[in-house]
Scaffold this motif. Sequence first.
Motif, mmCIF file in Angstrom:
data_model
loop_
_atom_site.group_PDB
_atom_site.id
_atom_site.type_symbol
_atom_site.label_atom_id
_atom_site.label_comp_id
_atom_site.label_asym_id
_atom_site.label_seq_id
_atom_site.Cartn_x
_atom_site.Cartn_y
_atom_site.Cartn_z
ATOM 1 N N GLY A 311 0.300 -5.023 10.588
ATOM 2 C CA GLY A 311 0.681 -6.545 10.226
ATOM 3 C C GLY A 311 0.275 -6.920 8.805
ATOM 4 O O GLY A 311 0.332 -8.202 8.361
ATOM 5 N N SER A 312 -0.161 -5.972 7.924
ATOM 6 C CA SER A 312 -0.615 -6.522 6.578
ATOM 7 C C SER A 312 0.396 -5.593 5.497
ATOM 8 O O SER A 312 1.200 -5.051 6.010
ATOM 9 C CB SER A 312 -2.129 -6.103 6.105
ATOM 10 N N MET A 313 0.220 -6.065 4.287
ATOM 11 C CA MET A 313 1.130 -5.263 3.249
ATOM 12 C C MET A 313 0.569 -5.408 2.011
ATOM 13 O O MET A 313 -0.647 -5.817 1.820
ATOM 14 C CB MET A 313 2.404 -6.433 3.074
ATOM 15 N N SER A 314 0.915 -4.405 1.350
ATOM 16 C CA SER A 314 0.471 -4.455 -0.341
ATOM 17 C C SER A 314 1.021 -5.466 -0.905
ATOM 18 O O SER A 314 2.011 -6.188 -0.638
ATOM 19 C CB SER A 314 1.038 -2.967 -0.803
ATOM 20 N N ALA A 315 -0.105 -5.987 -1.855
ATOM 21 C CA ALA A 315 0.485 -7.039 -2.929
ATOM 22 C C ALA A 315 1.663 -6.521 -3.812
ATOM 23 O O ALA A 315 1.462 -4.993 -3.955
ATOM 24 C CB ALA A 315 -0.636 -7.528 -3.772
ATOM 25 N N PRO A 316 2.630 -6.897 -4.210
ATOM 26 C CA PRO A 316 3.856 -6.675 -4.764
ATOM 27 C C PRO A 316 3.146 -6.043 -5.921
ATOM 28 O O PRO A 316 2.688 -6.788 -6.688
ATOM 29 C CB PRO A 316 4.863 -7.647 -4.860
ATOM 30 N N PHE A 317 3.903 -4.767 -6.444
ATOM 31 C CA PHE A 317 3.168 -4.437 -7.887
ATOM 32 C C PHE A 317 4.246 -3.533 -8.350
ATOM 33 O O PHE A 317 5.126 -3.158 -7.695
ATOM 34 C CB PHE A 317 1.853 -3.669 -7.618
ATOM 35 N N TYR A 318 3.986 -2.934 -9.836
ATOM 36 C CA TYR A 318 4.541 -2.013 -10.201
ATOM 37 C C TYR A 318 3.762 -1.051 -11.033
ATOM 38 O O TYR A 318 2.698 -1.460 -11.350
ATOM 39 C CB TYR A 318 5.903 -2.729 -11.059
ATOM 40 N N ASN A 319 4.312 0.095 -11.531
ATOM 41 C CA ASN A 319 3.360 1.082 -12.204
ATOM 42 C C ASN A 319 4.187 0.894 -13.652
ATOM 43 O O ASN A 319 5.193 1.099 -13.867
ATOM 44 C CB ASN A 319 3.308 2.589 -11.548
ATOM 45 N N THR A 320 3.140 1.139 -14.484
ATOM 46 C CA THR A 320 3.743 0.679 -15.843
ATOM 47 C C THR A 320 4.306 2.017 -16.342
ATOM 48 O O THR A 320 5.099 2.022 -17.248
ATOM 49 C CB THR A 320 2.483 0.312 -16.795
ATOM 50 N N ARG A 321 3.667 3.253 -15.997
ATOM 51 C CA ARG A 321 4.381 4.625 -16.505
ATOM 52 C C ARG A 321 4.603 5.634 -15.554
ATOM 53 O O ARG A 321 5.331 6.659 -15.798
ATOM 54 C CB ARG A 321 3.042 5.087 -17.731
ATOM 55 N N SER A 322 3.847 5.396 -14.388
ATOM 56 C CA SER A 322 4.129 6.337 -13.404
ATOM 57 C C SER A 322 5.320 6.396 -12.547
ATOM 58 O O SER A 322 5.769 5.124 -12.342
ATOM 59 C CB SER A 322 2.843 6.460 -12.318
ATOM 60 N N ILE A 323 5.875 7.292 -12.174
ATOM 61 C CA ILE A 323 6.916 7.516 -11.163
ATOM 62 C C ILE A 323 6.098 7.835 -9.745
ATOM 63 O O ILE A 323 5.619 8.848 -9.778
ATOM 64 C CB ILE A 323 8.147 8.397 -11.507
ATOM 65 N N LYS A 324 6.362 7.332 -8.897
ATOM 66 C CA LYS A 324 5.644 7.151 -7.621
ATOM 67 C C LYS A 324 6.542 8.171 -6.658
ATOM 68 O O LYS A 324 7.687 7.522 -6.091
ATOM 69 C CB LYS A 324 5.251 5.803 -6.961
ATOM 70 N N ILE A 325 6.076 9.195 -5.913
ATOM 71 C CA ILE A 325 6.676 9.854 -4.963
ATOM 72 C C ILE A 325 5.948 9.759 -3.670
ATOM 73 O O ILE A 325 4.782 10.149 -3.873
ATOM 74 C CB ILE A 325 6.920 11.311 -5.296
ATOM 75 N N ALA A 326 6.194 8.922 -2.933
ATOM 76 C CA ALA A 326 5.583 8.777 -1.483
ATOM 77 C C ALA A 326 5.927 9.256 -0.207
ATOM 78 O O ALA A 326 7.157 9.454 -0.188
ATOM 79 C CB ALA A 326 5.508 7.083 -1.507
ATOM 80 N N TYR A 327 5.109 9.787 0.475
ATOM 81 C CA TYR A 327 5.295 10.423 1.725
ATOM 82 C C TYR A 327 4.578 9.622 2.785
ATOM 83 O O TYR A 327 3.162 9.375 2.761
ATOM 84 C CB TYR A 327 4.857 11.907 1.802
ATOM 85 N N VAL A 328 5.311 9.146 3.882
ATOM 86 C CA VAL A 328 4.501 8.548 4.918
ATOM 87 C C VAL A 328 3.941 9.410 5.783
ATOM 88 O O VAL A 328 4.566 10.070 6.714
ATOM 89 C CB VAL A 328 5.577 7.584 5.804
ATOM 90 N N VAL A 329 2.580 9.319 5.990
ATOM 91 C CA VAL A 329 1.814 10.055 6.906
ATOM 92 C C VAL A 329 1.634 9.681 8.279
ATOM 93 O O VAL A 329 1.580 10.536 9.085
ATOM 94 C CB VAL A 329 0.289 10.297 6.129
ATOM 95 N N ASP A 330 1.607 8.508 8.332
ATOM 96 C CA ASP A 330 1.304 7.929 9.712
ATOM 97 C C ASP A 330 1.748 6.456 9.821
ATOM 98 O O ASP A 330 1.806 5.896 8.820
ATOM 99 C CB ASP A 330 -0.027 8.105 10.257
ATOM 100 N N GLY A 331 2.143 5.876 11.003
ATOM 101 C CA GLY A 331 2.228 4.596 11.259
ATOM 102 C C GLY A 331 3.797 4.307 11.146
ATOM 103 O O GLY A 331 4.815 5.189 10.697
ATOM 104 N N GLU A 332 4.154 3.002 11.120
ATOM 105 C CA GLU A 332 5.494 2.654 10.675
ATOM 106 C C GLU A 332 5.456 1.198 10.043
ATOM 107 O O GLU A 332 4.471 0.449 9.895
ATOM 108 C CB GLU A 332 6.263 1.942 12.135
ATOM 109 N N GLY A 333 6.564 0.841 9.220
ATOM 110 C CA GLY A 333 6.998 -0.506 8.641
ATOM 111 C C GLY A 333 7.871 -0.462 7.607
ATOM 112 O O GLY A 333 8.894 0.390 8.056
ATOM 113 N N HIS A 334 7.957 -1.049 6.729
ATOM 114 C CA HIS A 334 8.973 -0.703 5.832
ATOM 115 C C HIS A 334 8.507 -1.034 4.461
ATOM 116 O O HIS A 334 7.486 -1.621 4.074
ATOM 117 C CB HIS A 334 10.119 -1.856 6.251
ATOM 118 N N ALA A 335 9.283 -0.635 3.382
ATOM 119 C CA ALA A 335 8.961 -0.880 2.075
ATOM 120 C C ALA A 335 10.345 -1.548 1.267
ATOM 121 O O ALA A 335 11.526 -1.358 1.843
ATOM 122 C CB ALA A 335 8.951 0.417 1.205
ATOM 123 N N GLU A 336 10.280 -2.608 0.196
ATOM 124 C CA GLU A 336 11.013 -3.111 -0.402
ATOM 125 C C GLU A 336 10.912 -2.745 -1.651
ATOM 126 O O GLU A 336 9.924 -2.871 -2.383
ATOM 127 C CB GLU A 336 11.099 -4.548 -0.278
#
Length: 524
Positions: A311-336
């Motif tokens: 029921g929670s979320m990350s605060a909206p953010f961006y990375n200044t230099r990195s490209i992020k490659i993310a893999y969902v380990v567990d749970g469900e939700g969505h990303a924008e």
Amino acid sequence: MATARVRVRTTVPLVLLLLLGTLLFAGAVSSSRERGEQQREQQGRHEWRGEESEEREQQEELSRRKPYVFGRRSFRRAARSEHGTIRSLRPFHEASQLLRGIRDYRVTVLEASPRAFVLPAHTDAHSIGYVVQGEGVVTTIDNGERRSYRVREGSVFVAPAGAVTYLANTDGRRKLVVAKLLHTISVPGHYQFFFGAGGRNPESIVSSFSRTVQRAAFKTSSDRLQKLFGRQDKGVIVRASEQQVRDLQRHASDGGQQHWPFGESRGPINILDQRPSVANRHGQLYEADARSFRDLAEHDVRVSLVNITAGSMSAPFYNTRSIKIAYVVDGEGHAEIVCPHLAQQQQHGSETQRQRKHEGRRRSREREQESQEKSKEEEQWRRRRQEGSESESEEEEQRYETIRARLTRGTVFVVPVGHPVVEVASRDSNLQIVCFEVQAQRNERVYLAGQDSVLKKLDGAAKELAFQASQREVDEVLRAQQDKGFLQGPDQEERRRREGEEERGRRGRREEVAEMLLRMATEG
Ligand SMILES: [Cu+2]
């Protein structure tokens, strides 16, 4: 918060193992995968496969609309045996032009059955593994030294290119799952596995030399060599006996990053044993980078685990230099993910359509001509964009498209540099994501909302000018959110109200927690 923590702890050893397994597996899988791809290509030449091309078209359409999101079906099986699989995501730059920046990286996932052993091999890529689930022993032979490490959920380990590496799932009951980031250093975006020890399947690199060379190299008869290198045919992942697993474990250490930076220490670290760099009741962020983990230093990669409370979320953010490659380990939700590229493509698309109408229907000609036309259109469009501000052009407004990605276990998503992102956990489960951030050095996470929002740091006059509002008005809005890093999610407020209204007989939060704990205990 307590729930979140517990959940992370239980999942982490598993994760580590998984990662390890994946790492090893990926190597093994790759070679057979490439073979499979070749076979498929050859088949394609002989027969027309309507279904496949339809599916491919669907996938291509999807990757046009959501170029940063890859579901489970985007993986290809690189290796499979009775005792495990290695799956591999296709090269990013082949999936989308927008991902050219990470063309050197690949994502693979290893799943090894209880007591599975992934054969010794080296690859032409560095690999960074994260154990998603389970536990095991990883061994690498690097600079003439053999090192074995125990890994479990949350472990991060690095296997350099060319180092002979092998891995065993040491648990008798649970799968080992490892998610790996491969950094290719030979053919960009492609990697190969090389099996020295082995036999017919996988084929040993040694027995691929000519007989005369083999005889001379080993000073042994062809007969004996053939016997040794011609036997193993069970594939890349085989099963070990309990005794063999014990033997493999005997010399394994836990890795000793605790001495870094004061002494020489190597081996995996467990990211979940680190103090979280951001933590509150809505989530925790655990990180490992060159500073905390020596092995990552030469790869310029940061590995992090995000645990977002249900029921929670990350605060909206961006990375200044990195490209992020993310893999969902567990749970469900969505990303924008907010993306200017796609909005531009859309504008471009409608523009060329208009153009086509003006030009009349010359469309049913040969393909070549069509693509020539297209590139002409593209060039015209580009030129017009360049002239942009001078000529009054309708398309010069900065616009963004929001990519909404459903996240479930096994989903991969990419967040390019500067692109704002938010990750939201479903109400029913914590959302855990492992992130590999490339170009990690001097990267900064910039928050757009919350206590440490970058917008708060604007000059008073800049606020007034940018928002066309009084400073007080602006500050009032920006100060309303007091949490930072992780925030209450979009649905919670509403749910809480509903819960209050409904009767007591309903399932309470406490029961949900109990249920979750129970699920965790039984899932293992
Ligand atoms: Cu974009």
